[in-house]
Motif scaffolding. Structure first.
Motif, PDB file in Angstrom:
ATOM      1  N   GLU A 262      27.724  32.068 -13.571  1.00  0.00           N
ATOM      2  CA  GLU A 262      26.519  31.289 -13.847  1.00  0.00           C
ATOM      3  C   GLU A 262      26.664  29.899 -13.250  1.00  0.00           C
ATOM      4  N   THR A 263      25.684  29.484 -12.478  1.00  0.00           N
ATOM      5  CA  THR A 263      25.711  28.148 -11.885  1.00  0.00           C
ATOM      6  C   THR A 263      24.841  27.203 -12.696  1.00  0.00           C
ATOM      7  N   ARG A 264      25.376  26.015 -12.931  1.00  0.00           N
ATOM      8  CA  ARG A 264      24.649  25.003 -13.693  1.00  0.00           C
ATOM      9  C   ARG A 264      24.424  23.783 -12.810  1.00  0.00           C
ATOM     10  N   PHE A 265      23.289  23.119 -13.035  1.00  0.00           N
ATOM     11  CA  PHE A 265      22.814  22.066 -12.140  1.00  0.00           C
ATOM     12  C   PHE A 265      22.601  20.762 -12.924  1.00  0.00           C
ATOM     13  N   PRO A 266      23.647  19.956 -13.098  1.00  0.00           N
ATOM     14  CA  PRO A 266      23.523  18.737 -13.907  1.00  0.00           C
ATOM     15  C   PRO A 266      22.477  17.745 -13.404  1.00  0.00           C
ATOM     16  N   TYR A 267      22.259  17.689 -12.092  1.00  0.00           N
ATOM     17  CA  TYR A 267      21.259  16.748 -11.562  1.00  0.00           C
ATOM     18  C   TYR A 267      19.831  17.194 -11.886  1.00  0.00           C
ATOM     19  N   LEU A 268      19.660  18.445 -12.306  1.00  0.00           N
ATOM     20  CA  LEU A 268      18.323  18.962 -12.583  1.00  0.00           C
ATOM     21  C   LEU A 268      18.046  19.118 -14.078  1.00  0.00           C
ATOM     22  N   ASP A 269      18.882  18.521 -14.912  1.00  0.00           N
ATOM     23  CA  ASP A 269      18.580  18.457 -16.336  1.00  0.00           C
ATOM     24  C   ASP A 269      17.195  17.832 -16.530  1.00  0.00           C
ATOM     25  N   GLU A 270      16.371  18.428 -17.380  1.00  0.00           N
ATOM     26  CA  GLU A 270      14.978  17.990 -17.515  1.00  0.00           C
ATOM     27  C   GLU A 270      14.869  16.519 -17.911  1.00  0.00           C
ATOM     28  N   GLU A 271      15.658  16.097 -18.890  1.00  0.00           N
ATOM     29  CA  GLU A 271      15.605  14.698 -19.313  1.00  0.00           C
ATOM     30  C   GLU A 271      16.123  13.773 -18.226  1.00  0.00           C
ATOM     31  N   PHE A 272      17.176  14.198 -17.530  1.00  0.00           N
ATOM     32  CA  PHE A 272      17.739  13.369 -16.457  1.00  0.00           C
ATOM     33  C   PHE A 272      16.735  13.200 -15.326  1.00  0.00           C
ATOM     34  N   VAL A 273      16.094  14.294 -14.911  1.00  0.00           N
ATOM     35  CA  VAL A 273      15.100  14.222 -13.835  1.00  0.00           C
ATOM     36  C   VAL A 273      13.955  13.296 -14.225  1.00  0.00           C
ATOM     37  N   GLY A 274      13.457  13.428 -15.452  1.00  0.00           N
ATOM     38  CA  GLY A 274      12.372  12.581 -15.909  1.00  0.00           C
ATOM     39  C   GLY A 274      12.749  11.108 -15.901  1.00  0.00           C
ATOM     40  N   TRP A 275      13.964  10.825 -16.352  1.00  0.00           N
ATOM     41  CA  TRP A 275      14.434   9.427 -16.372  1.00  0.00           C
ATOM     42  C   TRP A 275      14.561   8.856 -14.964  1.00  0.00           C
ATOM     43  N   VAL A 276      15.126   9.642 -14.050  1.00  0.00           N
ATOM     44  CA  VAL A 276      15.290   9.166 -12.670  1.00  0.00           C
ATOM     45  C   VAL A 276      13.937   8.937 -12.014  1.00  0.00           C
ATOM     46  N   LEU A 277      12.991   9.849 -12.206  1.00  0.00           N
ATOM     47  CA  LEU A 277      11.684   9.712 -11.558  1.00  0.00           C
ATOM     48  C   LEU A 277      10.896   8.517 -12.112  1.00  0.00           C
ATOM     49  N   ARG A 278      11.125   8.156 -13.343  1.00  0.00           N
ATOM     50  CA  ARG A 278      10.440   6.994 -13.912  1.00  0.00           C
ATOM     51  C   ARG A 278      11.021   5.673 -13.437  1.00  0.00           C
ATOM     52  N   ALA A 279      12.272   5.704 -12.951  1.00  0.00           N
ATOM     53  CA  ALA A 279      12.939   4.478 -12.514  1.00  0.00           C
ATOM     54  C   ALA A 279      12.375   4.004 -11.176  1.00  0.00           C
ATOM     55  N   PRO A 280      12.400   2.699 -10.912  1.00  0.00           N
ATOM     56  CA  PRO A 280      11.946   2.184  -9.621  1.00  0.00           C
ATOM     57  C   PRO A 280      12.739   2.797  -8.468  1.00  0.00           C
ATOM     58  N   VAL A 281      12.057   3.160  -7.413  1.00  0.00           N
ATOM     59  CA  VAL A 281      12.710   3.852  -6.303  1.00  0.00           C
ATOM     60  C   VAL A 281      13.792   2.996  -5.664  1.00  0.00           C
ATOM     61  N   TRP A 282      13.639   1.670  -5.682  1.00  0.00           N
ATOM     62  CA  TRP A 282      14.610   0.790  -5.039  1.00  0.00           C
ATOM     63  C   TRP A 282      15.907   0.653  -5.848  1.00  0.00           C
ATOM     64  N   GLU A 283      15.950   1.228  -7.026  1.00  0.00           N
ATOM     65  CA  GLU A 283      17.200   1.238  -7.780  1.00  0.00           C
ATOM     66  C   GLU A 283      17.994   2.515  -7.521  1.00  0.00           C
ATOM     67  N   LYS A 284      17.371   3.483  -6.878  1.00  0.00           N
ATOM     68  CA  LYS A 284      18.025   4.756  -6.599  1.00  0.00           C
ATOM     69  C   LYS A 284      18.656   4.788  -5.209  1.00  0.00           C
ATOM     70  N   CYS A 285      18.098   4.019  -4.292  1.00  0.00           N
ATOM     71  CA  CYS A 285      18.600   3.997  -2.917  1.00  0.00           C
ATOM     72  C   CYS A 285      18.527   2.564  -2.397  1.00  0.00           C
ATOM     73  N   GLY A 286      19.057   2.321  -1.222  1.00  0.00           N
ATOM     74  CA  GLY A 286      19.189   0.950  -0.748  1.00  0.00           C
ATOM     75  C   GLY A 286      18.139   0.493   0.237  1.00  0.00           C
ATOM     76  N   PHE A 287      17.092   1.285   0.439  1.00  0.00           N
ATOM     77  CA  PHE A 287      16.068   0.914   1.414  1.00  0.00           C
ATOM     78  C   PHE A 287      15.281  -0.303   0.938  1.00  0.00           C
ATOM     79  N   GLY A 288      15.130  -1.289   1.838  1.00  0.00           N
ATOM     80  CA  GLY A 288      14.277  -2.442   1.565  1.00  0.00           C
ATOM     81  C   GLY A 288      14.842  -3.462   0.606  1.00  0.00           C
ATOM     82  N   LEU A 289      16.135  -3.368   0.289  1.00  0.00           N
ATOM     83  CA  LEU A 289      16.725  -4.301  -0.665  1.00  0.00           C
ATOM     84  C   LEU A 289      17.255  -5.548   0.024  1.00  0.00           C
ATOM     85  N   ALA A 290      17.397  -6.625  -0.758  1.00  0.00           N
ATOM     86  CA  ALA A 290      18.020  -7.841  -0.247  1.00  0.00           C
ATOM     87  C   ALA A 290      19.485  -7.565   0.087  1.00  0.00           C
TER      88      ALA A 290
END
Length: 352
Positions: A262-290
């Motif tokens: 059985e394969t498990r996918f920690p990055y696709l946990d429902e609560e984790f995905v929801g939390w990440v998607l609600r966060a500002p995109v510039w906190e997830k990656c470095g595009f456009g940052l100072a």
């Protein structure tokens, strides 16, 4: 996901989102690896309950490192690393080797195994060494899964049947890598016995699927930002996440479960995905940052790519200095399952 009114600040090791990300991912992983039943033939302190689909890249190595903080120290963790004999690549390497040999008068060195030159084998060995250095006391069992071309051909129809209704060259390349990796049958290196055959006892596998889609890990995310700024990047991420089920999960689940694991996918946990998607995109990656300020900060972040920068900083916080700087590489190219035969086929071409 909103668009900033001004240029966002640089991400740092102590940025609240980065610290929260480490905590949230730890929580997601804990749900998936605590209290796993003992598999058949389990031997205390010798057998593994958990194995990681392990290319040595950022996403899977981060899961392995966090698993170390969750599981008892006497419980081994198996790292499944697959490499394929690709006739097209082998022919090109042989031609280059012959040319170099004929033009050199120096004595021949010991030939390197074709599998050991596979990109994912190189990064896998490197990440394995970094895990051993960062997490002393844990048994990290690196399973080298070498697949000859004849074996790929022998199982190809089975893989095609499992991945249906997907029917492209790229689907087959990815599915082949997952199929043989999840079988978990290869070799390990023991100090006293040398290289010996080994098949993992683990019935639970960990996959890093979803990290690229959530944290802008593909090259096209940079293109989207260059063309459309934050709105373009946000749209691309939303598209990727929305089609994960259709493009990946059904195919991968059928292929990975074929061997009774059985394969498990920690990055696709429902609560984790929801939390990440609600966060500002510039906190997830470095595009456009100072740009980072100060010599110490510049030194710390040197060589850190903008793609998946949030996850890269979590890896740095956990001591994975080299892994945090690993470049993104698709599994079919890292394991060399792509374009095994000569021709002009594309990944999107339908299988004949």
């Amino acid at each position: 996901m909103s668009v900033p009114e001004e240029q966002p600040p640089a991400l740092r090791l102590e940025t609240p989102f980065v610290k929260d990300l480490q905590t949230k991912l730890h929580q997601s992983l804990t749900l998936r690896i605590e209290d796993v039943p003992e598999p058949p033939g389990y031997i205390q302190n010798q057998s593994a309950k958990i194995a990681v689909l392990f290319s040595g890249g950022l996403d899977c190595t981060l899961l392995a490192r966090l698993a170390h903080d969750i599981l008892p120290i006497n419980e081994p963790i198996d790292l499944l690393n697959v490499a394929f004999e690709n006739p097209r690549v082998a022919a090109a390497a042989a031609a280059t080797s012959k040319q170099n040999t004929s033009s050199s008068s120096s004595p021949l060195s010991e030939p390197t195994s074709f599998y050991e030159t596979c990109p994912d084998r190189i990064t896998g060995r490197s990440a394995h060494a970094e895990l051993q250095e960062t997490c002393p006391g844990r048994t990290w069992r690196f399973i080298a899964i070498d697949i000859p071309y004849t074996e790929t051909l022998a199982h190809r129809e089975s893989v095609k049947r499992l991945m249906r209704p997907h029917n492209t060259e790229m689907d087959l390349s990815i599915a082949c890598a997952l199929y043989f990796a999840s079988r978990g049958q290869g070799t390990i290196s023991e100090p006293e016995s040398g290289t010996i055959p080994y098949t993992t006892t683990a019935r639970v596998l960990l996959s890093g699927l979803g990290a690229d889609e959530l944290f802008a890990g593909y090259g096209r995310h940079g293109v989207s930002f260059a063309r459309g700024g934050f709105p373009g990047l946000i749209s691309e991420i939303q598209l990727d996440v929305s089609r994960l089920g259709q493009r990946n999960l059904g195919r991968d689940d059928r292929v990975l479960s074929h061997w009774g694991r059985e394969t498990r996918f920690p990055y696709l946990d429902e609560e984790f995905v929801g939390w990440v998607l609600r966060a500002p995109v510039w906190e997830k990656c470095g595009f456009g940052l100072a740009e980072p300020q100060g010599e110490d900060e510049e030194q710390t972040l040197r060589g850190i790519d903008k793609e998946k920068m949030g996850l890269r900083l979590v890896a740095l916080r956990l001591g994975l200095r080299s892994v945090a700087r690993e470049k993104k590489r698709a599994i079919q190219f890292g394991a060399r399952t792509a374009k095994m035969e000569k021709g002009r086929t594309k990944g999107t071409d339908a299988l004949s």
